[in-house]
Motif scaffolding. Structure first.
Motif, PDB file in Angstrom:
ATOM      1  N   GLN A   9     -16.465   7.526  89.044  1.00 26.39           N
ATOM      2  CA  GLN A   9     -15.266   7.787  88.254  1.00 26.39           C
ATOM      3  C   GLN A   9     -15.585   7.643  86.769  1.00 26.39           C
ATOM      4  N   VAL A  10     -14.914   8.459  85.952  1.00 27.58           N
ATOM      5  CA  VAL A  10     -15.079   8.452  84.505  1.00 27.58           C
ATOM      6  C   VAL A  10     -13.748   8.116  83.865  1.00 27.58           C
ATOM      7  N   GLN A  11     -13.803   7.328  82.809  1.00 28.65           N
ATOM      8  CA  GLN A  11     -12.611   6.957  82.069  1.00 28.65           C
ATOM      9  C   GLN A  11     -12.802   7.271  80.596  1.00 28.65           C
ATOM     10  N   LEU A  12     -11.775   7.862  79.979  1.00 34.06           N
ATOM     11  CA  LEU A  12     -11.752   8.104  78.547  1.00 34.06           C
ATOM     12  C   LEU A  12     -10.642   7.262  77.938  1.00 34.06           C
ATOM     13  N   VAL A  13     -10.954   6.520  76.888  1.00 36.78           N
ATOM     14  CA  VAL A  13      -9.985   5.649  76.237  1.00 36.78           C
ATOM     15  C   VAL A  13      -9.901   6.011  74.767  1.00 36.78           C
ATOM     16  N   GLU A  14      -8.696   6.413  74.321  1.00 34.77           N
ATOM     17  CA  GLU A  14      -8.464   6.772  72.926  1.00 34.77           C
ATOM     18  C   GLU A  14      -7.888   5.595  72.151  1.00 34.77           C
ATOM     19  N   SER A  15      -8.117   5.605  70.844  1.00 35.05           N
ATOM     20  CA  SER A  15      -7.545   4.602  69.964  1.00 35.05           C
ATOM     21  C   SER A  15      -7.430   5.178  68.561  1.00 35.05           C
ATOM     22  N   GLY A  16      -6.632   4.534  67.719  1.00 31.53           N
ATOM     23  CA  GLY A  16      -6.545   4.901  66.316  1.00 31.53           C
ATOM     24  C   GLY A  16      -5.285   5.622  65.898  1.00 31.53           C
ATOM     25  N   GLY A  17      -4.410   5.958  66.834  1.00 29.42           N
ATOM     26  CA  GLY A  17      -3.171   6.614  66.478  1.00 29.42           C
ATOM     27  C   GLY A  17      -2.211   5.672  65.780  1.00 29.42           C
ATOM     28  N   ALA A  25     -23.329  18.020  92.027  1.00 36.44           N
ATOM     29  CA  ALA A  25     -21.947  18.057  91.573  1.00 36.44           C
ATOM     30  C   ALA A  25     -21.856  18.792  90.245  1.00 36.44           C
ATOM     31  N   PRO A  26     -20.852  19.675  90.081  1.00 39.03           N
ATOM     32  CA  PRO A  26     -20.718  20.397  88.816  1.00 39.03           C
ATOM     33  C   PRO A  26     -20.119  19.515  87.732  1.00 39.03           C
ATOM     34  N   ALA A  27     -20.239  19.968  86.499  1.00 31.05           N
ATOM     35  CA  ALA A  27     -19.566  19.286  85.405  1.00 31.05           C
ATOM     36  C   ALA A  27     -18.056  19.365  85.602  1.00 31.05           C
ATOM     37  N   TYR A  28     -17.340  18.362  85.103  1.00 26.89           N
ATOM     38  CA  TYR A  28     -15.907  18.247  85.333  1.00 26.89           C
ATOM     39  C   TYR A  28     -15.209  17.821  84.056  1.00 26.89           C
ATOM     40  N   ASP A  29     -14.014  18.369  83.837  1.00 23.58           N
ATOM     41  CA  ASP A  29     -13.203  18.019  82.676  1.00 23.58           C
ATOM     42  C   ASP A  29     -12.432  16.726  82.921  1.00 23.58           C
ATOM     43  N   TYR A  30     -12.557  15.771  81.992  1.00 21.62           N
ATOM     44  CA  TYR A  30     -11.819  14.523  82.048  1.00 21.62           C
ATOM     45  C   TYR A  30     -10.912  14.413  80.832  1.00 21.62           C
ATOM     46  N   TRP A  31      -9.798  13.692  81.009  1.00 20.21           N
ATOM     47  CA  TRP A  31      -8.798  13.545  79.958  1.00 20.21           C
ATOM     48  C   TRP A  31      -8.430  12.088  79.750  1.00 20.21           C
ATOM     49  N   GLY A  32      -8.211  11.724  78.496  1.00 22.12           N
ATOM     50  CA  GLY A  32      -7.679  10.414  78.188  1.00 22.12           C
ATOM     51  C   GLY A  32      -6.176  10.382  78.340  1.00 22.12           C
ATOM     52  N   GLN A  33      -5.586   9.207  78.133  1.00 19.54           N
ATOM     53  CA  GLN A  33      -4.146   9.030  78.293  1.00 19.54           C
ATOM     54  C   GLN A  33      -3.349   9.523  77.094  1.00 19.54           C
ATOM     55  N   GLY A  34      -3.997   9.708  75.965  1.00 14.63           N
ATOM     56  CA  GLY A  34      -3.335  10.188  74.774  1.00 14.63           C
ATOM     57  C   GLY A  34      -2.970   9.061  73.822  1.00 14.63           C
ATOM     58  N   THR A  35      -2.939   9.387  72.537  1.00 12.74           N
ATOM     59  CA  THR A  35      -2.518   8.445  71.513  1.00 12.74           C
ATOM     60  C   THR A  35      -1.579   9.156  70.545  1.00 12.74           C
ATOM     61  N   GLN A  36      -0.485   8.502  70.195  1.00  9.40           N
ATOM     62  CA  GLN A  36       0.552   9.116  69.365  1.00  9.40           C
ATOM     63  C   GLN A  36       0.161   9.080  67.897  1.00  9.40           C
TER      64      GLN A  36
END
Length: 122
Positions: A1-9, A106-117
């Motif tokens: 599993q891959v996780q993306l974490v955004e910050s700075g908004g 396994a092919p490459a896969y698009d992952y998304w973070g939760q978003g930052t406002q």
């Protein structure tokens, strides 16, 4: 599993600046590309900036000259420096990454973070 974490908004006045960051972690072999999308209420999600593993970049016309995308491949991290912010930049910003896992075949896969406002207002 891959996780993306955004910050700075956050909240900033017109003409101000913010720096967004996104760190990827998990089952990662290589990251082909990372980018930033944004979505305002009632509008489609749009690509803002993208950078490949080789450093090639693309920007939306609306942010060209104001935003700068960069990455640290060793840390699996991408940044977005946003200058001269305008009210129309107000949106939820999402980190995206095209990632190849360590699973053979396994092919490459698009992952998304939760978003930052990001809110630009006086």
């Amino acid at each position: 599993q891959v996780q993306l974490v955004e910050s700075g908004g956050g909240l900033v006045q017109p003409g101000g600046s913010l720096r967004l960051s996104c760190a990827a972690s998990g089952n990662i072999f290589t990251i082909n590309a990372m980018g930033w999308y944004r979505q305002a209420p009632g509008k489609q999600r749009e690509l803002i900036a993208r950078i490949t593993s080789g450093g090639s970049t693309n920007y939306a016309d609306s942010v060209k000259g104001r935003f700068t995308i960069s990455r640290d491949n060793a840390k699996n991290t991408v940044h977005l420096r946003m200058n001269s912010l305008k009210p129309e930049d107000t949106a939820v910003y999402y980190c995206n990454a095209l990632i190849k896992s360590r699973t053979i075949g396994a092919p490459a896969y698009d992952y998304w973070g939760q978003g930052t406002q990001v809110t630009v207002s006086s």
